[in-house]
Write an enzyme that holds these catalytic residues in place. Structure first.
Site, PDB file in Angstrom:
ATOM      1  N   ASP A   1      31.769  53.127  11.613  1.00 51.01           N
ATOM      2  CA  ASP A   1      30.758  52.897  10.572  1.00 51.01           C
ATOM      3  C   ASP A   1      30.044  54.227  10.321  1.00 51.01           C
ATOM      4  O   ASP A   1      29.894  55.030  11.253  1.00 51.01           O
ATOM      5  CB  ASP A   1      29.749  51.839  11.074  1.00 51.01           C
TER       6      ASP A   1
ATOM      7  N   LYS B   1      36.186  45.678  -5.974  1.00 48.36           N
ATOM      8  CA  LYS B   1      37.047  44.778  -5.189  1.00 48.36           C
ATOM      9  C   LYS B   1      38.317  44.431  -5.977  1.00 48.36           C
ATOM     10  O   LYS B   1      39.361  44.153  -5.389  1.00 48.36           O
ATOM     11  CB  LYS B   1      36.286  43.507  -4.806  1.00 48.36           C
TER      12      LYS B   1
ATOM     13  N   VAL C   1      14.783  31.411  -8.859  1.00 50.73           N
ATOM     14  CA  VAL C   1      16.018  31.009  -9.537  1.00 50.73           C
ATOM     15  C   VAL C   1      16.186  31.848 -10.817  1.00 50.73           C
ATOM     16  O   VAL C   1      15.259  31.958 -11.616  1.00 50.73           O
ATOM     17  CB  VAL C   1      15.968  29.507  -9.895  1.00 50.73           C
TER      18      VAL C   1
ATOM     19  N   THR D   1      36.236  39.476  -2.280  1.00 53.16           N
ATOM     20  CA  THR D   1      35.183  38.585  -2.776  1.00 53.16           C
ATOM     21  C   THR D   1      35.738  37.536  -3.732  1.00 53.16           C
ATOM     22  O   THR D   1      36.719  37.801  -4.454  1.00 53.16           O
ATOM     23  CB  THR D   1      34.097  39.409  -3.504  1.00 53.16           C
TER      24      THR D   1
ATOM     25  N   SER E   1      30.186  42.640 -11.946  1.00 57.48           N
ATOM     26  CA  SER E   1      29.314  43.789 -11.637  1.00 57.48           C
ATOM     27  C   SER E   1      30.221  44.945 -11.236  1.00 57.48           C
ATOM     28  O   SER E   1      31.415  44.751 -10.966  1.00 57.48           O
ATOM     29  CB  SER E   1      28.381  43.457 -10.457  1.00 57.48           C
TER      30      SER E   1
ATOM     31  N   VAL F   1      27.946  34.601   1.903  1.00 57.26           N
ATOM     32  CA  VAL F   1      27.747  34.245   3.311  1.00 57.26           C
ATOM     33  C   VAL F   1      26.271  33.909   3.528  1.00 57.26           C
ATOM     34  O   VAL F   1      25.396  34.629   3.074  1.00 57.26           O
ATOM     35  CB  VAL F   1      28.158  35.412   4.229  1.00 57.26           C
TER      36      VAL F   1
ATOM     37  N   TYR G   1      30.083  46.498  -8.452  1.00 57.28           N
ATOM     38  CA  TYR G   1      30.539  46.187  -7.083  1.00 57.28           C
ATOM     39  C   TYR G   1      31.780  45.293  -7.122  1.00 57.28           C
ATOM     40  O   TYR G   1      32.798  45.585  -6.475  1.00 57.28           O
ATOM     41  CB  TYR G   1      29.416  45.505  -6.272  1.00 57.28           C
ATOM     42  N   HIS G   2      31.675  44.169  -7.856  1.00 57.87           N
ATOM     43  CA  HIS G   2      32.819  43.248  -7.888  1.00 57.87           C
ATOM     44  C   HIS G   2      34.057  43.940  -8.479  1.00 57.87           C
ATOM     45  O   HIS G   2      35.185  43.667  -8.084  1.00 57.87           O
ATOM     46  CB  HIS G   2      32.466  41.993  -8.688  1.00 57.87           C
TER      47      HIS G   2
HETATM   48  P1  NAD Z   1      26.846  45.203   4.963  1.00 58.40           P
HETATM   49  O1  NAD Z   1      26.342  46.126   3.915  1.00 58.40           O
HETATM   50  O2  NAD Z   1      25.873  44.516   5.846  1.00 58.40           O
HETATM   51  O3  NAD Z   1      27.892  45.977   5.915  1.00 58.40           O
HETATM   52  C1  NAD Z   1      28.793  46.949   5.440  1.00 58.40           C
HETATM   53  C2  NAD Z   1      28.931  48.014   6.527  1.00 58.40           C
HETATM   54  O4  NAD Z   1      29.867  49.007   6.074  1.00 58.40           O
HETATM   55  C3  NAD Z   1      27.615  48.733   6.803  1.00 58.40           C
HETATM   56  O5  NAD Z   1      27.353  48.782   8.189  1.00 58.40           O
HETATM   57  C4  NAD Z   1      27.824  50.131   6.226  1.00 58.40           C
HETATM   58  O6  NAD Z   1      27.101  51.136   6.926  1.00 58.40           O
HETATM   59  C5  NAD Z   1      29.339  50.296   6.348  1.00 58.40           C
HETATM   60  N1  NAD Z   1      29.918  51.231   5.354  1.00 58.40           N
HETATM   61  C6  NAD Z   1      29.772  51.217   4.000  1.00 58.40           C
HETATM   62  N2  NAD Z   1      30.441  52.249   3.458  1.00 58.40           N
HETATM   63  C7  NAD Z   1      31.035  52.915   4.488  1.00 58.40           C
HETATM   64  C8  NAD Z   1      31.849  54.077   4.559  1.00 58.40           C
HETATM   65  N3  NAD Z   1      32.156  54.784   3.467  1.00 58.40           N
HETATM   66  N4  NAD Z   1      32.277  54.486   5.771  1.00 58.40           N
HETATM   67  C9  NAD Z   1      31.949  53.799   6.914  1.00 58.40           C
HETATM   68  N5  NAD Z   1      31.170  52.702   6.901  1.00 58.40           N
HETATM   69  C10 NAD Z   1      30.721  52.264   5.689  1.00 58.40           C
HETATM   70  O7  NAD Z   1      27.788  44.147   4.226  1.00 58.40           O
HETATM   71  P2  NAD Z   1      28.285  42.705   4.715  1.00 58.40           P
HETATM   72  O8  NAD Z   1      27.419  41.693   4.108  1.00 58.40           O
HETATM   73  O9  NAD Z   1      28.513  42.734   6.164  1.00 58.40           O
HETATM   74  O10 NAD Z   1      29.691  42.643   3.987  1.00 58.40           O
HETATM   75  C11 NAD Z   1      30.846  43.151   4.626  1.00 58.40           C
HETATM   76  C12 NAD Z   1      32.035  43.051   3.684  1.00 58.40           C
HETATM   77  O11 NAD Z   1      32.228  41.688   3.325  1.00 58.40           O
HETATM   78  C13 NAD Z   1      31.834  43.839   2.400  1.00 58.40           C
HETATM   79  O12 NAD Z   1      33.007  44.520   2.061  1.00 58.40           O
HETATM   80  C14 NAD Z   1      31.518  42.767   1.373  1.00 58.40           C
HETATM   81  O13 NAD Z   1      31.983  43.146   0.117  1.00 58.40           O
HETATM   82  C15 NAD Z   1      32.234  41.536   1.917  1.00 58.40           C
HETATM   83  N6  NAD Z   1      31.554  40.291   1.535  1.00 58.40           N
HETATM   84  C16 NAD Z   1      30.270  40.050   1.919  1.00 58.40           C
HETATM   85  C17 NAD Z   1      29.647  38.850   1.527  1.00 58.40           C
HETATM   86  C18 NAD Z   1      28.217  38.531   1.890  1.00 58.40           C
HETATM   87  O14 NAD Z   1      27.695  37.503   1.414  1.00 58.40           O
HETATM   88  N7  NAD Z   1      27.563  39.313   2.715  1.00 58.40           N
HETATM   89  C19 NAD Z   1      30.375  37.920   0.775  1.00 58.40           C
HETATM   90  C20 NAD Z   1      31.692  38.214   0.388  1.00 58.40           C
HETATM   91  C21 NAD Z   1      32.266  39.399   0.784  1.00 58.40           C
HETATM   92  N1  USQ Z   2      20.469  34.387  -7.711  1.00 59.90           N
HETATM   93  C1  USQ Z   2      19.312  33.695  -8.045  1.00 59.90           C
HETATM   94  N2  USQ Z   2      18.164  34.064  -7.419  1.00 59.90           N
HETATM   95  C2  USQ Z   2      18.113  35.059  -6.479  1.00 59.90           C
HETATM   96  C3  USQ Z   2      19.305  35.743  -6.143  1.00 59.90           C
HETATM   97  C4  USQ Z   2      20.470  35.383  -6.788  1.00 59.90           C
HETATM   98  O1  USQ Z   2      19.302  32.782  -8.883  1.00 59.90           O
HETATM   99  O2  USQ Z   2      17.008  35.320  -5.948  1.00 59.90           O
HETATM  100  C5  USQ Z   2      21.742  34.007  -8.384  1.00 59.90           C
HETATM  101  C6  USQ Z   2      22.456  35.167  -9.040  1.00 59.90           C
HETATM  102  O3  USQ Z   2      21.979  35.376 -10.352  1.00 59.90           O
HETATM  103  C7  USQ Z   2      23.904  34.715  -8.946  1.00 59.90           C
HETATM  104  C8  USQ Z   2      23.960  33.905  -7.662  1.00 59.90           C
HETATM  105  O4  USQ Z   2      22.608  33.554  -7.358  1.00 59.90           O
HETATM  106  O5  USQ Z   2      24.197  33.843  -9.997  1.00 59.90           O
HETATM  107  C9  USQ Z   2      24.577  34.622  -6.484  1.00 59.90           C
HETATM  108  O6  USQ Z   2      23.888  35.847  -6.231  1.00 59.90           O
HETATM  109  P1  USQ Z   2      23.981  36.544  -4.785  1.00 59.90           P
HETATM  110  O7  USQ Z   2      23.132  37.765  -4.815  1.00 59.90           O
HETATM  111  O8  USQ Z   2      23.719  35.545  -3.738  1.00 59.90           O
HETATM  112  O9  USQ Z   2      25.537  36.888  -4.684  1.00 59.90           O
HETATM  113  P2  USQ Z   2      26.444  38.030  -5.348  1.00 59.90           P
HETATM  114  O10 USQ Z   2      25.668  38.998  -6.142  1.00 59.90           O
HETATM  115  O11 USQ Z   2      27.558  37.350  -6.048  1.00 59.90           O
HETATM  116  O12 USQ Z   2      27.023  38.811  -4.092  1.00 59.90           O
HETATM  117  C10 USQ Z   2      27.176  38.243  -2.794  1.00 59.90           C
HETATM  118  C11 USQ Z   2      27.436  39.404  -1.823  1.00 59.90           C
HETATM  119  C12 USQ Z   2      28.749  40.083  -2.195  1.00 59.90           C
HETATM  120  C13 USQ Z   2      29.876  39.067  -2.221  1.00 59.90           C
HETATM  121  C14 USQ Z   2      29.545  37.901  -3.160  1.00 59.90           C
HETATM  122  C15 USQ Z   2      30.548  36.769  -3.037  1.00 59.90           C
HETATM  123  O13 USQ Z   2      26.360  40.329  -1.872  1.00 59.90           O
HETATM  124  O14 USQ Z   2      29.036  41.099  -1.231  1.00 59.90           O
HETATM  125  O15 USQ Z   2      31.070  39.656  -2.644  1.00 59.90           O
HETATM  126  O16 USQ Z   2      28.267  37.342  -2.766  1.00 59.90           O
HETATM  127  S1  USQ Z   2      30.766  35.920  -4.558  1.00 59.90           S
HETATM  128  O17 USQ Z   2      29.438  35.585  -5.105  1.00 59.90           O
HETATM  129  O18 USQ Z   2      31.508  34.711  -4.268  1.00 59.90           O
HETATM  130  O19 USQ Z   2      31.436  36.792  -5.474  1.00 59.90           O
END
Ligand code: NAD
Ligand code: USQ
Length: 406
Positions: free
Chosen positions: A31, A193, A262, A145, A187, A219, A189-190
């Site tokens: 990391d 992926k 919301v 994602t 977005s 999650v 970010y998305h």
């Molecule tokens: P997070 O931000 O808590 O953890 C990501 C970790 O990766 C961090 O510790 C960060 O320091 C490290 N990192 C980022 N860029 C790096 C780089 N260039 N080199 C080395 N380390 C690096 O995120 P998370 O919530 O644990 O999510 C982990 C993965 O799961 C992500 O790829 C995310 O897209 C995916 N994901 C998360 C969720 C969610 O709800 N949290 C949902 C769907 C998918």
């Molecule tokens: N939302 C609200 N109120 C809030 C925050 C969010 O209404 O205070 C709404 C957003 O507008 C969106 C939904 O809730 O419609 C989800 O938002 P989120 O921030 O919970 O989730 P998202 O931006 O989609 O991203 C998160 C993780 C990302 C992962 C993704 C899975 O940060 O890493 O990839 O969930 S998924 O949503 O299935 O694509």
């Protein structure tokens, strides 16, 4: 197995590292700690008090006798260091979490868009490139994602990655082809992926890399069996407007008597999974590696779908909280239905934790317990998807004028 957990200091990476270590694997966390720097940039901190990664791994060793090694490497920028590390350690499997994962952070400014694309795409490509270069036949499990699909099921369930399509041939017959489900990111970010998905297709086809891509939903939750073993093993919990995800945000908002934020009508339906199930899915995916030359294996890693306003009303009902319907900072469909196929994990033995079982414990054990650490000014979501939208989110849910909307 020797397993490298890239991004193992993060919200999903840390409990995964503990779980794999508890299962007897030799775990190495790689990391660059960029998430801790981003907390500093944004002026936020995890709701839960999080120790340094070195301290966390020391406590794990003290409690269990098992070692997790930590290696400070930036996947996106230190290609040679990453390649040398992989060549020296030659892990049997790699779990790749190491990306910038917040959609709002990725949309904050042009600089944040650049950072997210450069970081995520380079991290994934550097990894694939290095694996080929040193001839490393490790099973790569990537955290993708649900957002690669967009969130509309257009009247049919979203399949696990691939879609069979009929195409009319030149001779007027119908040929069937299997394609990746059309990418529809919401977005920057998305979008990264979606780009990752294409990199995986290429490297599996061209170099025979063995890759599993997990299309994960949102999650929620904090604790897993292993993080409960000691206070200092606690997982991070993001509640701020950029990194906090919707359900965890509602839980902490309810705990401190802040209106539940919301966006719009709350008609967005999303897929969810509890952190304990997320960790278990990764363990299951590691056990079912594709063969060399096989196509990329794709799983939908989610257990339930919910509409945002229903979640808000549920949490408000449980805690006596108030729901605020706010201008939506995002460009997204105001209402959508979402039906997702997830049979593969269920068939492998996943037994999902439902919202109904886990929700109240989260509010009591985590949100209320650590509510004294919340900075209310960091709760509003101020990252807007376009400049036009930014002008509509000038006030916070309590009616106070926001200082900055960028
Ligand atoms: P997070 O931000 O808590 O953890 C990501 C970790 O990766 C961090 O510790 C960060 O320091 C490290 N990192 C980022 N860029 C790096 C780089 N260039 N080199 C080395 N380390 C690096 O995120 P998370 O919530 O644990 O999510 C982990 C993965 O799961 C992500 O790829 C995310 O897209 C995916 N994901 C998360 C969720 C969610 O709800 N949290 C949902 C769907 C998918
Ligand atoms: N939302 C609200 N109120 C809030 C925050 C969010 O209404 O205070 C709404 C957003 O507008 C969106 C939904 O809730 O419609 C989800 O938002 P989120 O921030 O919970 O989730 P998202 O931006 O989609 O991203 C998160 C993780 C990302 C992962 C993704 C899975 O940060 O890493 O990839 O969930 S998924 O949503 O299935 O694509």
């Amino acid at each position: 197995m020797k397993i490298a957990v890239l991004g193992g200091d993060g919200f999903v990476g840390w409990p995964t590292s503990l779980h794999l270590s508890a299962e007897g694997h030799e775990v190495h966390i790689v990391d660059n700690l960029s998430r801790r720097w981003i907390d500093t940039e944004l002026g936020v901190q995890s709701l839960t008090p999080m120790d340094s990664i070195q301290e966390r791994t020391r406590i794990w060793h003290k409690e269990t006798g098992r070692r997790i090694r930590f290696h400070l490497i930036d996947l996106a920028r230190d290609y040679d260091v990453l390649k040398a590390w992989l060549a020296e350690h030659r892990p049997d499997a790699i779990v790749h979490f190491a990306e910038q994962r917040a959609a709002p952070y990725s949309m904050k400014s042009d600089r944040h868009k650049n950072y997210t694309v450069n970081n995520n795409v380079n991290a994934t490509h550097n990894l694939l490139n290095a694996m080929v270069e040193i001839g490393l036949d490790a099973h790569l499990v990537h955290l993708g994602t649900m957002g690669v699909y967009g969130y509309s099921s257009v009247g049919a369930a979203i399949p696990e990655g691939y879609l069979p399509v009929g195409v009319e041939t030149l001779s007027g017959e119908t040929a069937t082809q299997e394609i990746l489900y059309p990418a529809n990111p919401g977005s920057i970010y998305h979008m990264t992926k979606c780009l990752d998905q294409l990199l995986f297709q290429f490297y599996a086809k061209n170099d025979g890399l063995r890759i599993t891509d997990l299309h994960q939903g949102i999650v929620w939750g904090t604790h897993t069996r292993e993080t409960r073993l000691h206070d200092q093993l606690i997982n991070r919990f993001d509640y701020d407007g950029d990194y906090g995800t919707v359900l965890n945000r509602f839980l902490i908002q309810a705990a401190i008597g802040y209106p539940l934020t919301v966006h719009g009508t709350g008609g967005q339906t999303r897929a969810f999974i509890h952190i304990q199930d997320s960790v278990r899915c990764i363990e299951l995916a590691l056990k079912t590696a594709p063969q060399r030359g096989e196509k990329v294996k794709i799983f939908n890693q989610m257990t339930e779908t919910h509409r945002v306003r229903d979640l808000a009303e549920l949490v408000a009902g449980m805690t006596g909280g108030r729901v605020a319907y706010l201008p939506n900072p995002r460009k997204e469909a105001p209402e959508n239905d979402l039906v997702v196929r997830n049979e593969q994990f269920l068939e492998l033995g996943l037994n999902p934790t439902t919202l109904a079982e886990g929700l109240l414990a989260e509010v009591v054990d985590v949100a209320r317990k650590y509510s004294y650490r919340v900075d209310r000014s960091r709760i509003p979501s101020v990252s807007a998807w376009t400049k036009d939208i930014a002008s509509t989110i000038e006030r916070d849910p309590e009616g106070k004028r926001l200082k900055s909307v960028s």
